[in-house]
Write a protein that holds these residues in place. Structure first.
Motif, PDB file in Angstrom:
ATOM      1  N   VAL A 294       0.820  -1.216   0.000  1.00 33.41           N
ATOM      2  CA  VAL A 294       0.000   0.000   0.000  1.00 33.41           C
ATOM      3  C   VAL A 294       0.851   1.262   0.000  1.00 33.41           C
ATOM      4  CG1 VAL A 294      -2.063  -1.032   1.000  1.00 33.41           C
ATOM      5  CG2 VAL A 294      -0.274  -0.159   2.530  1.00 33.41           C
ATOM      6  N   VAL A 295       2.001   1.234   0.640  1.00 32.53           N
ATOM      7  CA  VAL A 295       2.846   2.430   0.662  1.00 32.53           C
ATOM      8  C   VAL A 295       3.320   2.757  -0.740  1.00 32.53           C
ATOM      9  CG1 VAL A 295       5.014   3.402   1.515  1.00 32.53           C
ATOM     10  CG2 VAL A 295       3.548   2.084   3.063  1.00 32.53           C
ATOM     11  N   ARG A 296       3.799   1.749  -1.469  1.00 31.72           N
ATOM     12  CA  ARG A 296       4.231   1.975  -2.850  1.00 31.72           C
ATOM     13  C   ARG A 296       3.061   2.360  -3.741  1.00 31.72           C
ATOM     14  NH1 ARG A 296       7.363  -3.662  -3.220  1.00 31.72           N
ATOM     15  NH2 ARG A 296       9.180  -3.194  -1.917  1.00 31.72           N
ATOM     16  N   ALA A 297       1.908   1.723  -3.531  1.00 30.44           N
ATOM     17  CA  ALA A 297       0.746   2.009  -4.372  1.00 30.44           C
ATOM     18  C   ALA A 297       0.335   3.466  -4.268  1.00 30.44           C
ATOM     19  CB  ALA A 297      -0.417   1.102  -3.967  1.00 30.44           C
ATOM     20  N   VAL A 298       0.424   4.039  -3.083  1.00 31.23           N
ATOM     21  CA  VAL A 298       0.049   5.444  -2.872  1.00 31.23           C
ATOM     22  C   VAL A 298       1.152   6.385  -3.347  1.00 31.23           C
ATOM     23  CG1 VAL A 298      -0.338   7.158  -1.068  1.00 31.23           C
ATOM     24  CG2 VAL A 298      -1.604   5.006  -1.026  1.00 31.23           C
ATOM     25  N   ARG A 299       2.393   6.072  -2.987  1.00 31.96           N
ATOM     26  CA  ARG A 299       3.507   6.971  -3.332  1.00 31.96           C
ATOM     27  C   ARG A 299       3.806   6.962  -4.821  1.00 31.96           C
ATOM     28  NH1 ARG A 299       8.264   4.901  -0.422  1.00 31.96           N
ATOM     29  NH2 ARG A 299       7.375   5.978   1.385  1.00 31.96           N
ATOM     30  N   GLY A 300       3.609   5.808  -5.477  1.00 32.32           N
ATOM     31  CA  GLY A 300       4.064   5.668  -6.847  1.00 32.32           C
ATOM     32  C   GLY A 300       3.164   6.253  -7.897  1.00 32.32           C
ATOM     33  N   ARG A 301       1.902   6.438  -7.612  1.00 34.71           N
ATOM     34  CA  ARG A 301       0.957   6.917  -8.625  1.00 34.71           C
ATOM     35  C   ARG A 301       0.894   8.434  -8.652  1.00 34.71           C
ATOM     36  NH1 ARG A 301      -5.295   6.087  -7.205  1.00 34.71           N
ATOM     37  NH2 ARG A 301      -5.406   7.796  -8.677  1.00 34.71           N
ATOM     38  N   GLY A 302       0.312   8.978  -9.725  1.00 34.19           N
ATOM     39  CA  GLY A 302       0.041  10.398  -9.772  1.00 34.19           C
ATOM     40  C   GLY A 302      -1.284  10.718  -9.101  1.00 34.19           C
ATOM     41  N   TRP A 303      -1.385  11.920  -8.587  1.00 35.00           N
ATOM     42  CA  TRP A 303      -2.602  12.395  -7.918  1.00 35.00           C
ATOM     43  C   TRP A 303      -2.978  13.749  -8.505  1.00 35.00           C
ATOM     44  CZ3 TRP A 303      -4.956   9.466  -4.042  1.00 35.00           C
ATOM     45  CH2 TRP A 303      -4.229   8.342  -3.623  1.00 35.00           C
ATOM     46  N   PRO A 304      -4.268  14.102  -8.511  1.00 31.39           N
ATOM     47  CA  PRO A 304      -4.661  15.411  -9.039  1.00 31.39           C
ATOM     48  C   PRO A 304      -3.944  16.535  -8.291  1.00 31.39           C
ATOM     49  CG  PRO A 304      -6.588  14.005  -8.701  1.00 31.39           C
ATOM     50  CD  PRO A 304      -5.429  13.308  -8.064  1.00 31.39           C
ATOM     51  N   ALA A 305      -3.358  17.457  -9.050  1.00 39.38           N
ATOM     52  CA  ALA A 305      -2.558  18.519  -8.428  1.00 39.38           C
ATOM     53  C   ALA A 305      -3.402  19.436  -7.550  1.00 39.38           C
ATOM     54  CB  ALA A 305      -1.859  19.327  -9.514  1.00 39.38           C
ATOM     55  N   HIS A 306      -4.705  19.534  -7.819  1.00 35.31           N
ATOM     56  CA  HIS A 306      -5.542  20.460  -7.052  1.00 35.31           C
ATOM     57  C   HIS A 306      -6.114  19.834  -5.785  1.00 35.31           C
ATOM     58  CE1 HIS A 306      -8.300  18.099  -9.533  1.00 35.31           C
ATOM     59  NE2 HIS A 306      -9.211  18.314  -8.610  1.00 35.31           N
ATOM     60  N   VAL A 307      -5.867  18.541  -5.558  1.00 35.52           N
ATOM     61  CA  VAL A 307      -6.445  17.841  -4.407  1.00 35.52           C
ATOM     62  C   VAL A 307      -5.463  17.872  -3.240  1.00 35.52           C
ATOM     63  CG1 VAL A 307      -7.239  15.613  -3.530  1.00 35.52           C
ATOM     64  CG2 VAL A 307      -7.882  16.353  -5.835  1.00 35.52           C
ATOM     65  N   ARG A 308      -5.962  18.292  -2.080  1.00 41.39           N
ATOM     66  CA  ARG A 308      -5.193  18.265  -0.841  1.00 41.39           C
ATOM     67  C   ARG A 308      -6.077  17.735   0.274  1.00 41.39           C
ATOM     68  NH1 ARG A 308      -3.231  22.328  -3.828  1.00 41.39           N
ATOM     69  NH2 ARG A 308      -0.968  22.712  -3.793  1.00 41.39           N
ATOM     70  N   GLY A 309      -5.490  16.924   1.143  1.00 42.41           N
ATOM     71  CA  GLY A 309      -6.287  16.409   2.244  1.00 42.41           C
ATOM     72  C   GLY A 309      -5.542  15.366   3.038  1.00 42.41           C
ATOM     73  N   ARG A 310      -6.188  14.956   4.150  1.00 40.23           N
ATOM     74  CA  ARG A 310      -5.604  13.965   5.038  1.00 40.23           C
ATOM     75  C   ARG A 310      -6.728  13.130   5.629  1.00 40.23           C
ATOM     76  NH1 ARG A 310      -2.454  15.967  10.343  1.00 40.23           N
ATOM     77  NH2 ARG A 310      -4.581  16.077  11.149  1.00 40.23           N
ATOM     78  N   VAL A 311      -6.489  11.817   5.736  1.00 33.62           N
ATOM     79  CA  VAL A 311      -7.481  10.935   6.339  1.00 33.62           C
ATOM     80  C   VAL A 311      -6.753   9.764   6.989  1.00 33.62           C
ATOM     81  CG1 VAL A 311      -7.860   9.582   4.224  1.00 33.62           C
ATOM     82  CG2 VAL A 311      -9.656   9.704   5.955  1.00 33.62           C
ATOM     83  N   ASP A 312      -7.254   9.344   8.152  1.00 33.99           N
ATOM     84  CA  ASP A 312      -6.688   8.206   8.866  1.00 33.99           C
ATOM     85  C   ASP A 312      -7.619   7.006   8.735  1.00 33.99           C
ATOM     86  OD1 ASP A 312      -4.766   9.990   9.687  1.00 33.99           O
ATOM     87  OD2 ASP A 312      -5.493  10.145  11.759  1.00 33.99           O
ATOM     88  N   PHE A 313      -7.018   5.820   8.633  1.00 34.62           N
ATOM     89  CA  PHE A 313      -7.821   4.600   8.573  1.00 34.62           C
ATOM     90  C   PHE A 313      -6.966   3.418   9.009  1.00 34.62           C
ATOM     91  CE2 PHE A 313      -5.837   5.163   4.452  1.00 34.62           C
ATOM     92  CZ  PHE A 313      -5.367   3.892   4.118  1.00 34.62           C
ATOM     93  N   ALA A 314      -7.633   2.397   9.496  1.00 37.86           N
ATOM     94  CA  ALA A 314      -6.970   1.127   9.800  1.00 37.86           C
ATOM     95  C   ALA A 314      -7.266   0.154   8.670  1.00 37.86           C
ATOM     96  CB  ALA A 314      -7.470   0.573  11.129  1.00 37.86           C
ATOM     97  N   LEU A 315      -6.255  -0.571   8.228  1.00 40.40           N
ATOM     98  CA  LEU A 315      -6.392  -1.495   7.105  1.00 40.40           C
ATOM     99  C   LEU A 315      -6.125  -2.920   7.569  1.00 40.40           C
ATOM    100  CD1 LEU A 315      -6.768  -1.810   3.996  1.00 40.40           C
ATOM    101  CD2 LEU A 315      -4.285  -1.624   3.798  1.00 40.40           C
ATOM    102  N   THR A 316      -6.944  -3.846   7.082  1.00 37.01           N
ATOM    103  CA  THR A 316      -6.759  -5.263   7.372  1.00 37.01           C
ATOM    104  C   THR A 316      -6.473  -6.009   6.082  1.00 37.01           C
ATOM    105  OG1 THR A 316      -8.293  -5.132   9.232  1.00 37.01           O
ATOM    106  CG2 THR A 316      -7.802  -7.329   8.374  1.00 37.01           C
ATOM    107  N   ASP A 317      -5.363  -6.748   6.069  1.00 39.99           N
ATOM    108  CA  ASP A 317      -4.981  -7.541   4.902  1.00 39.99           C
ATOM    109  C   ASP A 317      -4.364  -8.846   5.412  1.00 39.99           C
ATOM    110  OD1 ASP A 317      -4.035  -8.651   2.567  1.00 39.99           O
ATOM    111  OD2 ASP A 317      -3.149  -6.805   1.792  1.00 39.99           O
ATOM    112  N   GLU A 318      -5.169  -9.896   5.471  1.00 35.76           N
ATOM    113  CA  GLU A 318      -4.707 -11.154   6.054  1.00 35.76           C
ATOM    114  C   GLU A 318      -3.699 -11.876   5.166  1.00 35.76           C
ATOM    115  OE1 GLU A 318      -8.158 -13.428   6.876  1.00 35.76           O
ATOM    116  OE2 GLU A 318      -8.893 -12.085   8.457  1.00 35.76           O
TER     117      GLU A 318
END
Length: 399
Positions: A294-318
Motif C-alpha cells: 500500500v505504501v508503494r501504491a500510494v507513493r508511486g501513482r500520480g494524484w490530481p494537483a488540485h487535491v489536498r487532504g488527510r485521512v486516517d484509517f486502519a487497514l486489514t490484509d490477512e
C-alpha cells in the motif's frame, strides 16, 4: 492445503507439467510446439507440489507496469491460476497467491490486477472487482461519415508503423489510470517488427503534418453476409478530427461487414463519435484489483494537483500482512504518502475496500454499504474518497 505442500518458483523442468495443467484447466488444444527451455521473460511462475512431489497447481506473476495519472507503477498482474481437480478445495490456490504476493513485493511491485474465471477465491485473497473489459457490437451502417478533414492524411500502415502506434497509445494511456505501459517484459521486442501482430489483418493510420494522431488495427473476419464482423482490435485518436476519420473508415465497410466489434475506452475521442445507444454487448470480462504494497501504491501513482487532504484509517490484509495497520494518507500537490500512526483510527477498511477506493470503482459510502469499510456512527465514510482521487481505472489489455 496439506501441511507439506510446497510452493516454489517454477523452473525449466516444471514447464511441461505447468503447460499441461493450463491446457486441462482452460480447455486448450494439444500443444503444437515443445515447451520453452527456460521460463519466459517478464514473468515469474509459481507451482504447488504435493507430498509426493506431484505438480498440483500454478500461478503466474506478470511483470507489468500500469499508468496511473502520468506515472508508471510496477504491477504484479496475475494469470494462469490453475489447480489439479483432485487438489481443489484444499487451499492450494490461496497458498499460491500468498506466495506470489510475497515474491512480487520483494521484486518491487506495488499493485496487482487479474481477470477471474470465478471471483470467490480471489476475494478471499484480497482482490475485488473494480472494472470490466467490454466488447460491443455496432451496426456498421449506423457509424457516421464526414467529409474528409483538410490537413489530415489517412493511409494503410505496416510493421514499420507499429512503434509510432505504441507511442500514440502511450500519449493517451499515460494520463489515465490502470492501462498497461506496454513496455518491457512480455512486450519487449528484439529489433524492429517485421509483421503485424497475430490476428491483425490491417492497420489504418491518420496523420497530421507527418505525425500520427490516430490509428485502428483490425481483423477482417470471414464472409460478407449478415453474419460478417469487422473486429477492431484497437482504435485510438488524440483529436476529434482524427477520431471522425477513423470512424468514417470503419463505416466504409458497411456493404460487406454489417457489424463492427470493438473495445471502447470509457470516454475518449473515439467514444464521442460512436452511436453507443445502438451498441450491443458482445462480451464482458471483469477484472479485479488489490494492492501488493500500500505504501508503494500510494507513493508511486500520480494524484490530481488540485487535491489536498488527510485521512486516517486502519487497514486489514490477512494475505499480505505488511499492509495491515493504522495509516494516515496525506495528499498534496500531485503527490501522496501513507504513514504509519500509533493512534487507533475510527475508520476500519478491508483490503478489498482499499482496492475499490484506490481504483475509483466506488466511493466511501458504497464501500461501507458493502461491509468493506466500518465507521462508527457520526463518522463520514466519504472522507475515504480521498484514496480514490483521480480518474477511474480502466484496462484495455487482456492477460
Amino acid at each position: 492445503m496439506h501441511p507439506t505442500t510446497v510452493i516454489r518458483q517454477l523452473e525449466a523442468d516444471d514447464l511441461t507439467a505447468a503447460g499441461e495443467l493450463g491446457r486441462l484447466a482452460f480447455g486448450g488444444g494439444p500443444p503444437t510446439a515443445p515447451p520453452p527451455r527456460d521460463p519466459p521473460p517478464g514473468r515469474t511462475g509459481y507451482g504447488a507440489f504435493d507430498p509426493d512431489g506431484r505438480f498440483v497447481g500454478k500461478a503466474v506473476d506478470l511483470h507489468h507496469e500500469q499508468w496511473w495519472a502520468g506515472r508508471r507503477v510496477p504491477a504484479a498482474d496475475v494469470a494462469g491460476v490453475a489447480v489439479l481437480p483432485e487438489a481443489r478445495g484444499r487451499g492450494v490456490a490461496l497458498a499460491l497467491l500468498r506466495e506470489l504476493l510475497r515474491g512480487a513485493r520483494e521484486r518491487g511491485a506495488a499493485i496487482s490486477a487479474l481477470y477471474p474465471t470465478v471471483t470467490g477465491p480471489y476475494r478471499r485473497a484480497g482482490w475485488e472487482v473494480t472494472g470490466a473489459l467490454r466488447a460491443v457490437d455496432l451496426p456498421t451502417v449506423a457509424l457516421p461519415r464526414h467529409r474528409p478533414a483538410s490537413g489530415l492524411t489517412v493511409r494503410p500502415g505496416g510493421p514499420a508503423d507499429l512503434d509510432a502506434a505504441t507511442d500514440l497509445y502511450e500519449r493517451i494511456a499515460r494520463h489515465r489510470c490502470g492501462l498497461l505501459t506496454r513496455r518491457g517484459g512480455a512486450f519487449h521486442r528484439d529489433g524492429a517488427p517485421t509483421a503485424l501482430p497475430d490476428g491483425v489483418d490491417g492497420l489504418t493510420l491518420v496523420e497530421q503534418d507527418g505525425r500520427l494522431v490516430g490509428y485502428a488495427s483490425w481483423q477482417r473476419g470471414r464472409g460478407y453476409d449478415r453474419r460478417a464482423v469487422l473486429t477492431v482490435e484497437e482504435v485510438l485518436a488524440t483529436t476529434p478530427e482524427a477520431a471522425r476519420e477513423l470512424v468514417g473508415v470503419l463505416a466504409s465497410w458497411q456493404s460487406v461487414t454489417p457489424t463492427v466489434r470493438l473495445w471502447p475506452l470509457g470516454s475518449d475521442a473515439i467514444a464521442a463519435e460512436l452511436p453507443l445507444e445502438q451498441a450491443r454487448e458482445h462480451e464482458q470480462r471483469i477484472w479485479m484489483h488489490r494492492p501488493v504494497d500500500v505504501v508503494r501504491a500510494v507513493r508511486g501513482r500520480g494524484w490530481p494537483a488540485h487535491v489536498r487532504g488527510r485521512v486516517d484509517f486502519a487497514l486489514t490484509d490477512e494475505i499480505a500482512p505488511w499492509n495491515t495497520g493504522a495509516w494516515r494518507l496525506e495528499v498534496d500537490g500531485g503527490d501522496a504518502e501513507l504513514h504509519r500512526i500509533t493512534d487507533e483510527p475510527a475508520a476500519r477498511l478491508s483490503v478489498r475496500g482499499f482496492a475499490l477506493l484506490y481504483t475509483g470503482a466506488a466511493d466511501g459510502y458504497a464501500v461501507a454499504e458493502a461491509g468493506l469499510l466500518h465507521c462508527p456512527a457520526g463518522t463520514d465514510p466519504g472522507a475515504l474518497d480521498l484514496l480514490g482521487a483521480g480518474p477511474r481505472a480502466e484496462l484495455l489489455d487482456y492477460f
